[in-house]
Design a protein around this motif. Sequence first.
Motif, PDB file in Angstrom:
ATOM      1  N   PHE A  85      16.037 -46.769 -30.676  1.00 43.08           N
ATOM      2  CA  PHE A  85      15.807 -47.506 -29.901  1.00 43.08           C
ATOM      3  C   PHE A  85      16.941 -46.776 -28.456  1.00 43.08           C
ATOM      4  N   LYS A  86      16.367 -47.480 -27.761  1.00 41.55           N
ATOM      5  CA  LYS A  86      17.575 -47.267 -25.935  1.00 41.55           C
ATOM      6  C   LYS A  86      18.396 -48.840 -25.322  1.00 41.55           C
ATOM      7  N   LYS A  87      18.921 -48.832 -25.248  1.00 44.80           N
ATOM      8  CA  LYS A  87      19.549 -49.815 -25.173  1.00 44.80           C
ATOM      9  C   LYS A  87      20.055 -49.055 -23.409  1.00 44.80           C
ATOM     10  N   TYR A  88      19.705 -50.827 -22.600  1.00 40.40           N
ATOM     11  CA  TYR A  88      20.513 -50.366 -21.007  1.00 40.40           C
ATOM     12  C   TYR A  88      20.992 -51.738 -20.728  1.00 40.40           C
ATOM     13  N   ARG A  89      21.814 -51.891 -20.141  1.00 42.94           N
ATOM     14  CA  ARG A  89      22.606 -53.173 -19.977  1.00 42.94           C
ATOM     15  C   ARG A  89      23.419 -53.439 -18.194  1.00 42.94           C
ATOM     16  N   LYS A  90      23.306 -54.368 -17.903  1.00 44.41           N
ATOM     17  CA  LYS A  90      23.720 -53.999 -16.179  1.00 44.41           C
ATOM     18  C   LYS A  90      24.068 -55.335 -15.929  1.00 44.41           C
ATOM     19  N   GLN A  91      25.582 -54.730 -15.218  1.00 45.92           N
ATOM     20  CA  GLN A  91      26.073 -56.735 -14.779  1.00 45.92           C
ATOM     21  C   GLN A  91      26.148 -57.067 -13.106  1.00 45.92           C
ATOM     22  N   THR A  92      26.499 -58.287 -13.016  1.00 45.62           N
ATOM     23  CA  THR A  92      26.433 -58.911 -11.418  1.00 45.62           C
ATOM     24  C   THR A  92      28.027 -59.354 -11.776  1.00 45.62           C
ATOM     25  N   VAL A 250      14.448 -57.612 -23.241  1.00 46.19           N
ATOM     26  CA  VAL A 250      14.999 -58.303 -22.522  1.00 46.19           C
ATOM     27  C   VAL A 250      15.675 -59.423 -22.439  1.00 46.19           C
ATOM     28  N   THR A 251      16.630 -59.627 -21.946  1.00 42.40           N
ATOM     29  CA  THR A 251      17.437 -60.752 -22.750  1.00 42.40           C
ATOM     30  C   THR A 251      18.287 -61.063 -21.159  1.00 42.40           C
ATOM     31  N   HIS A 252      19.104 -62.226 -20.545  1.00 46.09           N
ATOM     32  CA  HIS A 252      20.191 -62.274 -19.263  1.00 46.09           C
ATOM     33  C   HIS A 252      20.900 -63.843 -19.924  1.00 46.09           C
ATOM     34  N   ASP A 253      21.657 -62.938 -20.019  1.00 47.32           N
ATOM     35  CA  ASP A 253      22.965 -64.264 -19.916  1.00 47.32           C
ATOM     36  C   ASP A 253      24.157 -64.636 -18.627  1.00 47.32           C
ATOM     37  N   ALA A 254      24.988 -65.609 -18.841  1.00 49.27           N
ATOM     38  CA  ALA A 254      26.134 -65.404 -17.745  1.00 49.27           C
ATOM     39  C   ALA A 254      26.957 -65.387 -19.154  1.00 49.27           C
ATOM     40  N   VAL A 255      27.931 -64.167 -18.240  1.00 49.09           N
ATOM     41  CA  VAL A 255      29.362 -63.957 -19.124  1.00 49.09           C
ATOM     42  C   VAL A 255      30.382 -64.831 -18.826  1.00 49.09           C
ATOM     43  N   ASN A 256      31.146 -65.928 -19.296  1.00 46.43           N
ATOM     44  CA  ASN A 256      32.134 -66.300 -18.874  1.00 46.43           C
ATOM     45  C   ASN A 256      33.424 -65.635 -18.654  1.00 46.43           C
ATOM     46  N   ASN A 257      33.669 -65.068 -19.459  1.00 49.78           N
ATOM     47  CA  ASN A 257      34.724 -64.259 -19.475  1.00 49.78           C
ATOM     48  C   ASN A 257      35.251 -63.284 -18.403  1.00 49.78           C
ATOM     49  N   ASN A 258      34.271 -63.255 -17.713  1.00 50.38           N
ATOM     50  CA  ASN A 258      34.860 -61.715 -16.417  1.00 50.38           C
ATOM     51  C   ASN A 258      33.939 -62.563 -15.578  1.00 50.38           C
ATOM     52  N   LEU A 259      32.426 -63.769 -15.539  1.00 45.22           N
ATOM     53  CA  LEU A 259      32.140 -64.702 -14.529  1.00 45.22           C
ATOM     54  C   LEU A 259      30.978 -63.107 -14.177  1.00 45.22           C
ATOM     55  N   THR A 260      30.315 -62.750 -14.498  1.00 43.54           N
ATOM     56  CA  THR A 260      29.597 -61.783 -14.561  1.00 43.54           C
ATOM     57  C   THR A 260      27.870 -62.488 -15.245  1.00 43.54           C
ATOM     58  N   TYR A 261      26.879 -61.804 -14.411  1.00 38.81           N
ATOM     59  CA  TYR A 261      25.942 -61.926 -15.368  1.00 38.81           C
ATOM     60  C   TYR A 261      25.543 -60.621 -15.365  1.00 38.81           C
ATOM     61  N   GLU A 262      25.025 -60.965 -17.546  1.00 33.32           N
ATOM     62  CA  GLU A 262      23.760 -59.359 -17.602  1.00 33.32           C
ATOM     63  C   GLU A 262      22.520 -59.725 -17.962  1.00 33.32           C
ATOM     64  N   THR A 263      22.412 -58.523 -17.872  1.00 37.85           N
ATOM     65  CA  THR A 263      20.678 -57.696 -18.081  1.00 37.85           C
ATOM     66  C   THR A 263      20.744 -57.035 -19.365  1.00 37.85           C
ATOM     67  N   VAL A 264      20.293 -57.115 -20.489  1.00 39.57           N
ATOM     68  CA  VAL A 264      20.083 -56.117 -21.752  1.00 39.57           C
ATOM     69  C   VAL A 264      18.434 -56.052 -22.204  1.00 39.57           C
ATOM     70  N   VAL A 265      18.485 -55.035 -22.166  1.00 42.46           N
ATOM     71  CA  VAL A 265      17.325 -53.745 -22.182  1.00 42.46           C
ATOM     72  C   VAL A 265      17.238 -53.910 -23.159  1.00 42.46           C
ATOM     73  N   THR A 266      16.436 -53.109 -24.322  1.00 39.66           N
ATOM     74  CA  THR A 266      16.393 -51.832 -25.517  1.00 39.66           C
ATOM     75  C   THR A 266      14.143 -51.969 -25.511  1.00 39.66           C
ATOM     76  N   MET A 267      14.444 -50.368 -25.505  1.00 39.59           N
ATOM     77  CA  MET A 267      13.085 -50.820 -26.199  1.00 39.59           C
ATOM     78  C   MET A 267      12.770 -49.176 -27.046  1.00 39.59           C
ATOM     79  N   ALA A 268      12.447 -48.957 -28.313  1.00 37.88           N
ATOM     80  CA  ALA A 268      12.161 -47.556 -29.205  1.00 37.88           C
ATOM     81  C   ALA A 268      10.594 -47.439 -28.692  1.00 37.88           C
TER      82      ALA A 268
END
Length: 292
Positions: A85-92, A250-268
């Motif tokens: 699995f390759k994993k990618y994460r982006k936070q805004t 792919v999943t998108h989630d709000a991260v409330n403990n630092n008020l960011t919006y996260e994109t997580v992607v994985t694939m193999a």
Amino acid sequence: MAETNLTTQADLVAQSIDFTEQFTQGIQTLLNALGVVRMQSMTSGSQIKIYKSEVTKVDGNVAEGEVIPLSKVTRKLANTLTLSFKKYRKQTTIEAIQSAGGITPAIVDTDNKLMREIQKDVKADLFGYITKADAAKTKAEGADFQKAMAAALGQLAVKWEDYDTQTVAFANPLDLYGWLGNQVINVQSTFGLQYLKNFLGFNTIILTDAVPAGTIAATVADNINYFYAPISSVGALFNMTSDETGLIGVTHDAVNNNLTYETVVTMANVLTTERLDGIVLSSIKAPAASTK
């Protein structure tokens, strides 16, 4: 009553679906352009074996009545890849979303940029094996781009004589356009790549600067494989969106403990070749200067 323009969970799922569909459609269009019909589902951790052929050829000058010595062709393991699995994460940040003017420029547009980088990883697997110099690969050459292409096509016809398969060439766009001059051609695009169909005898020609200038790499569709571990069986554990193929999650989630919006992607997945000796590297050799 909910506020106008409120971003809801449905919006987040829609973005994940859009990301998944764009990637899956892109890879399937690329495989169709290459003529690849084999998408092999495997479990994560499976090993993918790449082979090469070694030939031991004896002297063919045998005296009358003497026993003809044996030549030998051996199929040897050249490399082993592990499907992982390759994993990618982006936070805004909330500040970035607000200053950019909303979710579309801050999240969706940057998601698209992330997708392009993920596509590069997939293509790098294939181009790495196609273009790398290796003694096991078949060699050819021609005096210009067209002749080098023809020489590669001839070698493929010999190597894959018993196969009814599509031919694929990989070329540097500078070589193609340098040879074309002002001639107009119909170039298509997919998965961040430009390609031509049914040109100079090849079913598909992929244009990429991953191929060194002065070199053409060629093979057939039967030599290209796409291996993947379906994410759909485990993605639900992490609230990931996928399609029926499970090529990517792919999943998108709000991260409330630092008020960011996260994109997580994985694939193999691995897009690679099966036989090194089934690849032709054709060099564009400029004609020798006249001595007159």
